[in-house]
Design a protein around this motif. Structure first.
Motif, PDB file in Angstrom:
ATOM      1  N   HIS A 219      23.400 -53.178 131.512  1.00 56.73           N
ATOM      2  CA  HIS A 219      24.463 -52.479 132.458  1.00 56.73           C
ATOM      3  C   HIS A 219      24.659 -50.572 131.947  1.00 56.73           C
ATOM      4  O   HIS A 219      24.779 -49.864 132.667  1.00 56.73           O
ATOM      5  CB  HIS A 219      26.113 -52.396 131.374  1.00 56.73           C
ATOM      6  N   TRP A 220      23.004 -50.523 131.126  1.00 52.98           N
ATOM      7  CA  TRP A 220      23.055 -48.810 130.764  1.00 52.98           C
ATOM      8  C   TRP A 220      21.733 -48.592 132.157  1.00 52.98           C
ATOM      9  O   TRP A 220      20.987 -47.325 132.167  1.00 52.98           O
ATOM     10  CB  TRP A 220      21.909 -49.028 129.646  1.00 52.98           C
TER      11      TRP A 220
ATOM     12  N   THR B 178      31.391 -42.424 125.353  1.00 57.43           N
ATOM     13  CA  THR B 178      29.979 -43.044 125.414  1.00 57.43           C
ATOM     14  C   THR B 178      29.271 -41.979 126.164  1.00 57.43           C
ATOM     15  O   THR B 178      29.558 -41.083 126.831  1.00 57.43           O
ATOM     16  CB  THR B 178      29.949 -44.108 126.503  1.00 57.43           C
ATOM     17  N   GLY B 179      28.693 -41.816 125.334  1.00 55.12           N
ATOM     18  CA  GLY B 179      27.056 -40.824 124.972  1.00 55.12           C
ATOM     19  C   GLY B 179      27.650 -39.612 124.249  1.00 55.12           C
ATOM     20  O   GLY B 179      29.227 -39.061 124.197  1.00 55.12           O
TER      21      GLY B 179
ATOM     22  N   THR C 183      32.427 -41.097 129.244  1.00 52.28           N
ATOM     23  CA  THR C 183      33.812 -41.843 128.494  1.00 52.28           C
ATOM     24  C   THR C 183      33.476 -43.357 129.825  1.00 52.28           C
ATOM     25  O   THR C 183      32.139 -42.451 130.091  1.00 52.28           O
ATOM     26  CB  THR C 183      35.489 -41.429 129.057  1.00 52.28           C
ATOM     27  N   ARG C 184      33.387 -44.226 128.941  1.00 50.42           N
ATOM     28  CA  ARG C 184      32.465 -45.105 129.718  1.00 50.42           C
ATOM     29  C   ARG C 184      33.462 -45.403 131.180  1.00 50.42           C
ATOM     30  O   ARG C 184      33.999 -46.010 131.232  1.00 50.42           O
ATOM     31  CB  ARG C 184      32.557 -46.797 128.392  1.00 50.42           C
ATOM     32  N   LYS C 185      32.042 -45.831 131.797  1.00 43.05           N
ATOM     33  CA  LYS C 185      32.897 -46.211 133.271  1.00 43.05           C
ATOM     34  C   LYS C 185      32.145 -48.090 133.712  1.00 43.05           C
ATOM     35  O   LYS C 185      31.620 -48.397 132.756  1.00 43.05           O
ATOM     36  CB  LYS C 185      31.454 -45.524 134.528  1.00 43.05           C
TER      37      LYS C 185
ATOM     38  N   ALA D 148      28.139 -47.752 120.904  1.00 43.03           N
ATOM     39  CA  ALA D 148      27.910 -46.080 121.379  1.00 43.03           C
ATOM     40  C   ALA D 148      29.414 -46.176 121.970  1.00 43.03           C
ATOM     41  O   ALA D 148      29.662 -44.466 122.003  1.00 43.03           O
ATOM     42  CB  ALA D 148      27.667 -46.549 123.551  1.00 43.03           C
ATOM     43  N   PHE D 149      30.039 -46.581 121.306  1.00 44.82           N
ATOM     44  CA  PHE D 149      31.839 -46.025 121.583  1.00 44.82           C
ATOM     45  C   PHE D 149      31.692 -44.855 120.365  1.00 44.82           C
ATOM     46  O   PHE D 149      32.968 -44.588 120.000  1.00 44.82           O
ATOM     47  CB  PHE D 149      32.552 -47.174 122.345  1.00 44.82           C
TER      48      PHE D 149
END
Length: 273
Positions: A122-123, A177-178, A184-186, A228-229
């Motif tokens: 997913h990355w 995320t990041g 934010t995570r998509k 990552a969160f």
């Protein structure tokens, strides 16, 4: 004419400071997963394995005995440094470690019997990675996407929900995320299955491997710091207070401080032909 694709810009902060903890606290793939891979692909110590998004080597190192040679790739230098340390500790000397994005693989790497990706697809720029893997796999080759199935964001376990509630209290409702906690995570859209179905690969199948996983308060906190969160750097000088909150929340659900869960690891096999 081949359509040019824009390579994603890798965020070096994605797992900043987490490499050592990742190797220690991330859920390991149970031996039964590697046994299943051995059965599916008739692994016999011959051929070559390509492990993308290898991290600290959670697939490459245990699976190395099933291949003559392993090439393990990751864009994070700290993860690769930790992977080499873990490999040296068990005498794994048939692995080549390469610092680069999965999107940059090419014919110079040679031909592989199997490519593995664990909790990292997913990355990646998935369509491009599939396109390039197709060219690197032998005619009877395949990809295996591995997952341990322990995502706390979708868990119904009260203690996991309690831990995520604390993370949200500190970092907000959106999954981080990041960008050192600012990103934010998509959603992963479309799902892997759809992306694969639209690729040159011929077929796919999912296998499940049930296993049990046990945690303590400290090991689950260690796990949270590998995600990552919820990286430790997100909390800065307030990390100690966050840890106290996590401990209180977990013990409120299970005073013994010992937690067990039944998990299902998945192996999503993608055959070239």
């Amino acid at each position: 004419m081949t359509q040019l694709k824009t390579l994603p810009t890798y965020d070096p902060t994605l797992f900043e400071g987490a490499a050592e903890s990742y190797a220690e606290y991330r859920t390991k793939y149970p031996p039964a997963v590697f046994d299943k891979l051995t059965e599916i692909f008739n692994l016999n110590g011959q051929g070559r394995l390509l492990d993308l998004g290898t991290g600290p080597g959670l697939i490459a190192i245990p699976l190395r005995t099933k291949f003559q040679e392993v090439v393990a790739i990751d864009p994070d230098p700290e993860m690769l440094k930790e992977a080499q340390r873990q490999a040296a500790a068990v005498g794994a000397n048939n692995i080549t470690w390469l610092e680069q994005g999965a999107e940059l693989i090419g014919p110079s790497l040679g031909v592989f019997k199997l490519a593995t990706i664990g909790r990292a697809f997913h990355w990646m720029e998935r369509e491009l990675v599939l396109e390039r893997l197709y060219e690197l796999l032998a005619d009877d080759g395949a990809i295996a996407l591995l997952n341990t199935g322990d995502n706390p964001w979708v868990s119904s376990l009260p203690w996991k929900q309690a831990a995520i509630a604390v993370v949200k209290k500190w970092l907000g409702e959106e999954r981080r995320t990041g960008q050192r906690g600012k990103g934010t995570r998509k959603p992963v859209d479309p799902p892997h299955e759809v992306v694969i179905a639209n690729s040159a690969f011929a077929r796919q199948q999912i296998y499940e491997v049930p296993f049990e996983k046990s945690w303590t308060v400290s090991s689950y906190l260690g796990y949270l710091y590998t995600t990552a969160f919820s990286l430790k750097i997100f909390y800065g000088d307030k990390a100690e207070a966050f840890e106290a909150d996590i401990k209180e929340a977990l013990l409120a659900v299970e005073p013994s401080g010992h937690f067990t869960e039944e998990l299902k690891a998945t192996i999503q096999v993608v055959w070239k032909h």
